[in-house]
Scaffold this active site. Structure first.
Site, PDB file in Angstrom:
ATOM      1  N   GLU A  74       0.877  -1.169   0.000  1.00  0.00           N
ATOM      2  CA  GLU A  74       0.000   0.000   0.000  1.00  0.00           C
ATOM      3  C   GLU A  74       0.915   1.219   0.000  1.00  0.00           C
ATOM      4  O   GLU A  74       1.591   1.497   0.993  1.00  0.00           O
ATOM      5  CB  GLU A  74      -0.922   0.036   1.222  1.00  0.00           C
ATOM      6  CG  GLU A  74      -1.883   1.221   1.137  1.00  0.00           C
ATOM      7  CD  GLU A  74      -2.610   1.530   2.437  1.00  0.00           C
ATOM      8  OE1 GLU A  74      -3.401   2.493   2.437  1.00  0.00           O
ATOM      9  OE2 GLU A  74      -2.381   0.829   3.447  1.00  0.00           O
ATOM     10  N   ASP A  97       5.136   4.679   3.466  1.00  0.00           N
ATOM     11  CA  ASP A  97       4.866   6.113   3.573  1.00  0.00           C
ATOM     12  C   ASP A  97       6.135   6.787   4.077  1.00  0.00           C
ATOM     13  O   ASP A  97       7.034   6.118   4.603  1.00  0.00           O
ATOM     14  CB  ASP A  97       3.701   6.385   4.526  1.00  0.00           C
ATOM     15  CG  ASP A  97       2.972   7.692   4.221  1.00  0.00           C
ATOM     16  OD1 ASP A  97       1.791   7.657   3.829  1.00  0.00           O
ATOM     17  OD2 ASP A  97       3.596   8.758   4.380  1.00  0.00           O
ATOM     18  N   ASP A 119      -2.216  11.758  -2.977  1.00  0.00           N
ATOM     19  CA  ASP A 119      -2.234  13.188  -3.285  1.00  0.00           C
ATOM     20  C   ASP A 119      -2.466  13.362  -4.790  1.00  0.00           C
ATOM     21  O   ASP A 119      -1.692  12.826  -5.594  1.00  0.00           O
ATOM     22  CB  ASP A 119      -0.893  13.803  -2.881  1.00  0.00           C
ATOM     23  CG  ASP A 119      -0.873  15.325  -3.008  1.00  0.00           C
ATOM     24  OD1 ASP A 119      -1.670  15.874  -3.785  1.00  0.00           O
ATOM     25  OD2 ASP A 119      -0.043  15.952  -2.326  1.00  0.00           O
ATOM     26  N   TYR A 164      -8.684   9.378   5.895  1.00  0.00           N
ATOM     27  CA  TYR A 164      -8.983  10.380   4.877  1.00  0.00           C
ATOM     28  C   TYR A 164     -10.290  10.082   4.158  1.00  0.00           C
ATOM     29  O   TYR A 164     -11.060  10.994   3.844  1.00  0.00           O
ATOM     30  CB  TYR A 164      -7.822  10.478   3.879  1.00  0.00           C
ATOM     31  CG  TYR A 164      -6.573  11.008   4.522  1.00  0.00           C
ATOM     32  CD1 TYR A 164      -6.462  12.339   4.879  1.00  0.00           C
ATOM     33  CD2 TYR A 164      -5.510  10.156   4.820  1.00  0.00           C
ATOM     34  CE1 TYR A 164      -5.322  12.830   5.500  1.00  0.00           C
ATOM     35  CE2 TYR A 164      -4.369  10.634   5.441  1.00  0.00           C
ATOM     36  CZ  TYR A 164      -4.279  11.966   5.766  1.00  0.00           C
ATOM     37  OH  TYR A 164      -3.153  12.448   6.389  1.00  0.00           O
TER      38      TYR A 164
END
Length: 222
Positions: free
Chosen positions: A47, A72, A121, A203
């Site tokens: 992911e 991340d 994003d 989110y």
């Protein structure tokens, strides 16, 4: 960085399910994630841009026969998912702190079976920074096994329209595509698939509360 973020970032570095490569050096786990961490030969699912790691943890719960790695650059965010995984004793999920630009230093050729992009994003002014842009797709192509797939879940019209255009322009094999994931879920879907789609990140909860429509696509790059 606030005190709480600093505390979490320091703490997560000590977790057995958290990894932090020294980029630009080639990471010692490259090509060895199955043998050295997961201790099995199960498929590996990444992911990318995992945020707090809720999706990686949720997927790991539903698929104990697959290995999941959330990637991340924000270690303080991944702290949350890493803690959840440890508390739930999930042995099939890990977290890797690095920029996605350096993903090929962390994973070997054909080491990965599947990639998830969850609420990336949209990079409104920088198309080449979008995670479905050619520079990133070329990175994924090296990691993925033949037949490996990429899945995108997003609230962004800009990112989704761009991705749809990329699929067509580069002749990627589109397996599924919908501009309204929850409005178009077939009634005959098996329960596991329904559960997967309804795993919601921090989110996504924010976006859907504001009335955003969630889009989804799945495609192969050759």
């Amino acid at each position: 960085m606030g005190k709480d973020k600093l505390r979490r970032f320091a703490a997560v570095k000590e977790f057995p399910n958290f990894f932090e490569p020294e980029i630009p050096k080639e990471y010692h786990m490259k090509g060895r994630w199955r043998s050295d961490y997961f201790k099995n030969d199960n498929p590996i699912v990444l992911e990318l841009g995992c945020g707090k790691g809720e999706y990686s943890v949720g997927l790991a719960q539903h698929f104990p026969d697959k290995n999941f790695i959330g990637v991340d650059i924000k270690g303080s965010r991944m702290y949350i998912g890493a803690v959840q995984a440890l508390e739930m004793q999930l042995k099939n999920v890990a977290f890797c702190r690095t920029k996605i630009d350096f993903i090929n230093d962390c994973f070997a050729e054909n080491e990965v079976d599947e990639i998830w992009l969850t609420f990336s994003d949209p990079q409104r002014k920088k198309p080449n920074k979008r995670l479905t842009a050619p520079p990133f797709i070329n990175r994924y192509r090296k990691l993925l096994k033949p037949g490996g797939i990429v899945q995108l879940k997003t609230d962004s019209d800009i990112l989704f329209e761009y991705t749809e255009e990329q699929i067509k322009e580069h002749n990627y094999e589109c397996l599924e595509l919908t501009w309204d994931l929850y409005g178009e879920l077939p009634e005959n879907l098996d329960q596991t698939t329904k559960d997967i789609f309804h795993i919601k990140t921090h989110y996504e909860k924010l976006f859907t509360a504001k009335g955003s429509v969630i889009k989804y696509c799945k495609f192969r790059i050759h």
